[in-house]
Scaffold this motif. Structure first.
Motif, PDB file in Angstrom:
ATOM      1  N   UNK A   1       0.805  -1.228   0.000  1.00 56.24           N
ATOM      2  CA  UNK A   1       0.000   0.000   0.000  1.00 56.24           C
ATOM      3  C   UNK A   1       0.835   1.274   0.000  1.00 56.24           C
ATOM      4  N   UNK A   2       2.048   1.231   0.538  1.00 57.62           N
ATOM      5  CA  UNK A   2       2.908   2.427   0.519  1.00 57.62           C
ATOM      6  C   UNK A   2       3.209   2.844  -0.919  1.00 57.62           C
ATOM      7  N   UNK A   3       3.309   1.886  -1.815  1.00 58.56           N
ATOM      8  CA  UNK A   3       3.536   2.185  -3.241  1.00 58.56           C
ATOM      9  C   UNK A   3       2.362   2.977  -3.808  1.00 58.56           C
ATOM     10  N   UNK A   4       1.162   2.614  -3.427  1.00 59.05           N
ATOM     11  CA  UNK A   4      -0.028   3.334  -3.896  1.00 59.05           C
ATOM     12  C   UNK A   4      -0.027   4.748  -3.348  1.00 59.05           C
ATOM     13  N   UNK A   5       0.246   4.893  -2.058  1.00 56.69           N
ATOM     14  CA  UNK A   5       0.267   6.227  -1.454  1.00 56.69           C
ATOM     15  C   UNK A   5       1.346   7.110  -2.082  1.00 56.69           C
ATOM     16  N   UNK A   6       2.495   6.528  -2.383  1.00 58.66           N
ATOM     17  CA  UNK A   6       3.561   7.284  -3.050  1.00 58.66           C
ATOM     18  C   UNK A   6       3.110   7.720  -4.443  1.00 58.66           C
ATOM     19  N   UNK A   7       2.468   6.828  -5.158  1.00 57.71           N
ATOM     20  CA  UNK A   7       1.950   7.138  -6.483  1.00 57.71           C
ATOM     21  C   UNK A   7       0.953   8.285  -6.412  1.00 57.71           C
ATOM     22  N   UNK A   8       0.027   8.200  -5.462  1.00 56.61           N
ATOM     23  CA  UNK A   8      -0.986   9.242  -5.317  1.00 56.61           C
ATOM     24  C   UNK A   8      -0.343  10.593  -5.017  1.00 56.61           C
TER      25      UNK A   8
END
Length: 175
Positions: A109-116
């Motif tokens: 999920x950290x990858x998603x938050x970084x992307x966002x």
């Protein structure tokens, strides 16, 4: 305890508009029955389901960042799927997600938050033209990840294991 809303029995004939292919689903989709998979880039999804659909940045395709939790939200997602010209939303996620793959998604999920966070400035520019509130929705998705999503995913894990909604006496699986 969060409850599980099983949307699929309510789809009826609308299920026909969900022709997305699991293998083409976007990695940003939150686990659950619905997902975007190679959708068009016309920007209609948020017009119909702003609390459920977001756009990815490279091709502006649509994905489901929050699964519907009510019949009204389901109707909004059906409307988004009907407006999508490639019919590339899917509703067979329950056939593909496993407790193991949900946990893998959660660990990443950290990858998603970084992307966002990285995409937010571009969405602000897009919002100036479209007025769709994509930047605010990205913030909502990040807050959802940090907040109630863990509880929703634990209920979904129970659903995947038991194919029924948990009761107050049931113990929810860990993420």
């Amino acid at each position: 305890m969060a409850t599980y809303f099983d949307p699929l029995p309510l789809l009826g004939e609308a299920q026909a508009v969900f022709r997305g292919q699991w293998a083409e689903r976007l990695w940003l989709n939150v686990p659950g029955p619905f997902y975007g998979a190679g959708t068009d880039n016309c920007g209609t999804g948020r017009m119909y389901a702003p609390a459920l659909v977001l756009y990815e940045g490279e091709h502006f395709t649509e994905y489901v960042y929050r699964q519907p939790r009510t019949a009204q939200e389901l109707r909004h997602l059906v409307d988004a799927a009907e407006a999508e010209v490639f019919r590339a939303y899917g509703c067979d996620g329950d056939d593909h997600w496993t407790p193991e793959t949900v946990r893998e998604w959660w660990r990443d999920r950290a990858r998603i938050k970084e992307y966002l966070a990285t995409r937010r400035p571009a969405w602000e520019d897009d919002d100036a033209r479209s007025g769709q509130g994509t930047a605010a929705a990205a913030d909502d998705y990040a807050a959802y990840i940090d907040g109630e999503l863990a509880a929703h995913l634990r209920v979904y894990l129970f659903w995947l294991d038991e194919r029924r909604a948990p009761t107050a006496g049931d113990r929810l699986p860990l993420l």
